[in-house]
Design an enzyme around this catalytic site. Structure first.
Site, PDB file in Angstrom:
ATOM      1  N   LYS A  91     102.582  30.371 -21.548  1.00  0.00           N
ATOM      2  CA  LYS A  91     103.738  29.769 -22.253  1.00  0.00           C
ATOM      3  C   LYS A  91     104.879  30.763 -22.379  1.00  0.00           C
ATOM      4  CE  LYS A  91     103.136  32.164 -26.235  1.00  0.00           C
ATOM      5  NZ  LYS A  91     104.072  33.198 -26.723  1.00  0.00           N
ATOM      6  N   GLY A 144     101.105  40.178 -22.317  1.00  0.00           N
ATOM      7  CA  GLY A 144     102.523  40.049 -22.014  1.00  0.00           C
ATOM      8  C   GLY A 144     103.293  39.107 -22.910  1.00  0.00           C
ATOM      9  N   GLY A 145     102.656  38.572 -23.954  1.00  0.00           N
ATOM     10  CA  GLY A 145     103.359  37.610 -24.800  1.00  0.00           C
ATOM     11  C   GLY A 145     103.443  36.235 -24.153  1.00  0.00           C
ATOM     12  N   MET A 146     102.546  35.970 -23.180  1.00  0.00           N
ATOM     13  CA  MET A 146     102.553  34.667 -22.512  1.00  0.00           C
ATOM     14  C   MET A 146     101.275  33.880 -22.775  1.00  0.00           C
ATOM     15  SD  MET A 146     104.510  35.627 -19.051  1.00  0.00           S
ATOM     16  CE  MET A 146     105.539  34.199 -19.075  1.00  0.00           C
ATOM     17  N   ALA A 147     100.513  34.307 -23.763  1.00  0.00           N
ATOM     18  CA  ALA A 147      99.335  33.562 -24.234  1.00  0.00           C
ATOM     19  C   ALA A 147      98.218  33.477 -23.202  1.00  0.00           C
ATOM     20  CB  ALA A 147      99.728  32.164 -24.718  1.00  0.00           C
ATOM     21  N   ALA A 165      95.098  31.022 -23.340  1.00  0.00           N
ATOM     22  CA  ALA A 165      94.865  30.039 -22.276  1.00  0.00           C
ATOM     23  C   ALA A 165      93.406  30.081 -21.835  1.00  0.00           C
ATOM     24  CB  ALA A 165      95.791  30.324 -21.086  1.00  0.00           C
ATOM     25  N   ASP A 205      98.164  30.670 -30.806  1.00  0.00           N
ATOM     26  CA  ASP A 205      98.739  30.054 -29.609  1.00  0.00           C
ATOM     27  C   ASP A 205      97.777  29.100 -28.895  1.00  0.00           C
ATOM     28  OD1 ASP A 205     101.169  31.370 -29.822  1.00  0.00           O
ATOM     29  OD2 ASP A 205     100.512  33.067 -28.597  1.00  0.00           O
ATOM     30  N   GLY A 254      95.340  35.231 -23.011  1.00  0.00           N
ATOM     31  CA  GLY A 254      94.035  35.197 -23.682  1.00  0.00           C
ATOM     32  C   GLY A 254      93.797  33.844 -24.346  1.00  0.00           C
ATOM     33  N   VAL A 274      98.871  39.773 -18.268  1.00  0.00           N
ATOM     34  CA  VAL A 274      97.981  40.212 -19.346  1.00  0.00           C
ATOM     35  C   VAL A 274      98.785  40.982 -20.399  1.00  0.00           C
ATOM     36  CG1 VAL A 274      95.994  41.690 -19.850  1.00  0.00           C
ATOM     37  CG2 VAL A 274      96.038  40.324 -17.757  1.00  0.00           C
TER      38      VAL A 274
HETATM   39  O1  C5P Z   1      96.469  34.482 -33.785  1.00  0.00           O
HETATM   40  P1  C5P Z   1      96.580  35.638 -32.865  1.00  0.00           P
HETATM   41  O2  C5P Z   1      95.289  36.402 -32.765  1.00  0.00           O
HETATM   42  O3  C5P Z   1      97.175  35.300 -31.548  1.00  0.00           O
HETATM   43  O4  C5P Z   1      97.640  36.644 -33.534  1.00  0.00           O
HETATM   44  C1  C5P Z   1      97.584  38.032 -33.311  1.00  0.00           C
HETATM   45  C2  C5P Z   1      98.293  38.768 -34.435  1.00  0.00           C
HETATM   46  O5  C5P Z   1      99.706  38.512 -34.375  1.00  0.00           O
HETATM   47  C3  C5P Z   1      97.905  38.365 -35.843  1.00  0.00           C
HETATM   48  O6  C5P Z   1      96.763  39.066 -36.285  1.00  0.00           O
HETATM   49  C4  C5P Z   1      99.150  38.754 -36.649  1.00  0.00           C
HETATM   50  O7  C5P Z   1      99.178  40.145 -36.887  1.00  0.00           O
HETATM   51  C5  C5P Z   1     100.263  38.432 -35.658  1.00  0.00           C
HETATM   52  N1  C5P Z   1     100.810  37.073 -35.872  1.00  0.00           N
HETATM   53  C6  C5P Z   1     101.585  36.831 -36.993  1.00  0.00           C
HETATM   54  N2  C5P Z   1     102.092  35.575 -37.222  1.00  0.00           N
HETATM   55  C7  C5P Z   1     101.862  34.555 -36.344  1.00  0.00           C
HETATM   56  C8  C5P Z   1     101.082  34.780 -35.184  1.00  0.00           C
HETATM   57  C9  C5P Z   1     100.556  36.058 -34.973  1.00  0.00           C
HETATM   58  O8  C5P Z   1     101.824  37.741 -37.806  1.00  0.00           O
HETATM   59  N3  C5P Z   1     102.348  33.349 -36.619  1.00  0.00           N
END
Ligand code: C5P
Length: 325
Positions: free
Chosen positions: A15, A118-121, A125, A162, A123, A116
């Site tokens: 994404k 990269g902020g493109m989700a 996916a 995500d 993991g 990987v």
């Molecule tokens: O949910 P996910 O594991 O992808 O998020 C990784 C980290 O990114 C979270 O532990 C948090 O530190 C940060 N995050 C956040 N607010 C969000 C999504 C992610 O602070 N809405």
């Protein structure tokens, strides 16, 4: 007992955040988001292979995880991988709902096509594809209807912010942690150059840096609202969309990785309509008027900025789905 054999496979797309507004940090450590997601053509595939031993009760149903990647970057091949947790969680959910049956242990094979770290989700996916594949496998093993996208949503949300979006795909407005989704109207196909960095960037570190910058009183608002993105998408106007792209995490990502400024500058000089850091970065994405420009921007930025690689994708793309045949 039988020789190892594939039982299900699914794919899920990466994404881009066309808009990312970030609220203050919450008690659970997350931040409230107001974001517009677009799924893109880059995708990962996840295959479940049944091994010849069986599992019941507390034993993990996952025998192991294999990652095949043409894209650089480190992907964990153990129980910390989101796809591994996805399979464990959905097996637990089926057992809670339908009781214990003997199941073969499965090896999870992941084919990476999404950049990987990269902020493109990427993991996320893998987790979404693993849920879809395992839902198919378990519904057959139990001879019950599959949970389907609606039933999988809570399992997806429990795995990461995500995961629900990559499960659903297309274009959506996300609030809460980014996991409360409303589908958005989007016309046309958008062409993107994607520039990845060899060196990753940690998502929690970027959110923390944004909190620090805000505590120091830096005014990082600049929020011009998701409605401009919504209007641009509804009209299919690429120039309008270029003017509406916005990422409130970008100053924090650039503060941790000042080298990305040059990436953004070069991309725009090469003909992109606009460039932003994707999500928490370090990947940068450039919206381009056509596929040819996207290819040119991807190639030129990678050539000009060491430690980067360029590729081109289109959006929107679909959600996670079974691979049949
Ligand atoms: O949910 P996910 O594991 O992808 O998020 C990784 C980290 O990114 C979270 O532990 C948090 O530190 C940060 N995050 C956040 N607010 C969000 C999504 C992610 O602070 N809405």
């Amino acid at each position: 007992m039988s020789a190892p054999h594939p039982v299900a496979a699914a794919a899920a797309h990466g994404k881009i955040n066309l808009f990312l507004g970030v609220g203050p940090v919450r008690e659970d450590g997350y931040h409230d988001l107001a974001t517009v997601f677009q799924a893109i053509s880059a995708r990962d595939e996840v295959r479940l292979v049944a091994e010849d031993d069986e599992t019941a009760g507390d034993q993990s149903p996952v025998a192991g995880l294999l990652v095949r990647q043409t894209v650089p970057g480190e992907v964990p091949a153990d129980a910390t991988n989101l796809a591994w947790r996805a399979v464990e969680n959905i097996v637990r959910a089926y057992r809670a709902r339908h009781g214990e049956i003997l199941l073969p242990r499965v090896t999870i094979e992941v084919d990476k096509g999404i950049p990987v770290a990269g902020g493109m989700a990427g993991g996320s996916a893998d987790a979404a594809a693993a849920l879809v594949a395992a839902d198919h496998w378990l519904s057959q093993a139990y001879a019950v209807p599959a949970l389907g996208p609606h039933g999988l949503h809570p399992l997806a949300a429990a795995l990461g912010a995500d995961v629900p979006f990559v499960l659903q795909g297309n274009t959506a407005y996300g609030t809460g942690r980014g996991d409360e989704l409303v589908t958005m109207l989007s016309r046309g196909t958008y062409h993107w150059a994607v520039v990845t960095s060899k060196e990753g960037l940690s998502t929690p570190a970027v959110f923390r840096r944004l909190d620090e910058m805000r505590e120091r009183g830096q005014n990082l608002a600049g929020d011009h609202g998701t409605h401009r993105v919504a209007e641009a998408l509804a009209s299919g106007d690429v120039d309008k969309l270029a003017g509406a792209l916005h990422n409130e995490l970008q100053p924090a990502a650039l503060s941790l990785r000042p080298d990305l400024r040059k990436v953004l500058q070069v991309g725009q000089a090469e003909g992109a309509l606009a460039g932003i850091v994707s999500g928490s970065g370090p990947t940068c994405v450039f919206l381009c008027p056509d596929a040819g420009t996207a290819a040119q921007v991807a190639q030129a930025v990678a050539a000009d900025t060491p430690g980067t690689a360029g590729t081109q994708v289109t959006g929107p793309a679909g959600g996670a789905g079974l691979i049949t045949g």
